[in-house]
Design an enzyme around this catalytic site. Structure first.
Site, PDB file in Angstrom:
ATOM      1  N   HIS A 109       0.890  -1.161   0.011  1.00 31.28           N
ATOM      2  CA  HIS A 109       0.034   0.021   0.093  1.00 31.28           C
ATOM      3  C   HIS A 109       0.806   1.183   0.114  1.00 31.28           C
ATOM      4  O   HIS A 109       1.716   1.247   0.909  1.00 31.28           O
ATOM      5  CB  HIS A 109      -0.948  -0.103   1.372  1.00 31.28           C
ATOM      6  N   HIS A 112      -3.124   6.869  -1.969  1.00 29.60           N
ATOM      7  CA  HIS A 112      -4.357   7.004  -2.788  1.00 29.60           C
ATOM      8  C   HIS A 112      -4.228   7.786  -3.925  1.00 29.60           C
ATOM      9  O   HIS A 112      -3.108   8.835  -3.809  1.00 29.60           O
ATOM     10  CB  HIS A 112      -5.464   7.514  -1.792  1.00 29.60           C
ATOM     11  N   ASP A 116      -8.062  15.661  -8.336  1.00 28.18           N
ATOM     12  CA  ASP A 116      -8.000  17.087  -8.075  1.00 28.18           C
ATOM     13  C   ASP A 116      -6.606  17.690  -8.271  1.00 28.18           C
ATOM     14  O   ASP A 116      -6.299  18.558  -7.734  1.00 28.18           O
ATOM     15  CB  ASP A 116      -8.552  17.098  -6.771  1.00 28.18           C
ATOM     16  N   CYS A 126      -1.228  10.871  -3.577  1.00 28.20           N
ATOM     17  CA  CYS A 126      -1.075  11.342  -2.219  1.00 28.20           C
ATOM     18  C   CYS A 126      -0.296   9.986  -1.798  1.00 28.20           C
ATOM     19  O   CYS A 126      -1.235   8.922  -1.325  1.00 28.20           O
ATOM     20  CB  CYS A 126      -2.307  11.531  -1.685  1.00 28.20           C
TER      21      CYS A 126
END
Length: 138
Positions: A109, A112, A116, A126
């Site tokens: 992970h 995300h 925008d 991000c």
């Protein structure tokens, strides 16, 4: 086997192996989908030129040339080094619908991606600092 072929192979390790190799914070983020504190992380204000790699497997992920200050509290990039180096999936945790970004090699992970961001892509990756290692451009 060529280096290119090796680079595309998936890495699979036991949770015990990951715990031995990663710091506790990197393990929490890469293997458990955690998130670090905003604004107080290693690469948020980092301005050196080079490449950001996956802290789990060394896969090149983002160039400093694609990094920008989105003021979200985490390092932000408008594009990856290569679309082949990341994967995405739907994330419905925390009562939100988001797109999770993962390393395509170790499935760690990273963070995300949101729609925008700045031109030319309109994307904002991000990314947690603890999921990254940085190598300066020489």
């Amino acid at each position: 086997m060529s280096q290119d072929k090796k680079q595309k192979e998936k890495i699979k390790k036991s949770e015990e192996e990951w715990k031995e190799e990663l710091s506790p914070e990197s393990y929490c983020i890469l293997r458990e989908g955690g998130t670090e504190e905003p604004f107080e992380n290693k690469y948020y204000n980092h301005k050196e030129e080079g490449t950001y790699y996956c802290a789990g497997c060394g896969n090149p992920l983002f160039s400093s040339k694609a990094k920008y200050n989105s003021r979200c509290g985490w390092p932000s990039f408008f594009e990856p080094v290569s679309e082949d180096n990341i994967s995405t999936r739907k994330d419905t945790s925390h009562n939100m619908i988001r797109t999770e970004v993962l390393c395509s090699i170790c499935s760690g992970h990273l963070g995300h991606v949101f729609e925008d961001g700045p031109k030319p892509t309109g994307l904002r990756y991000c990314i947690n600092s603890a999921s990254l290692d940085f190598k300066e451009e020489k």
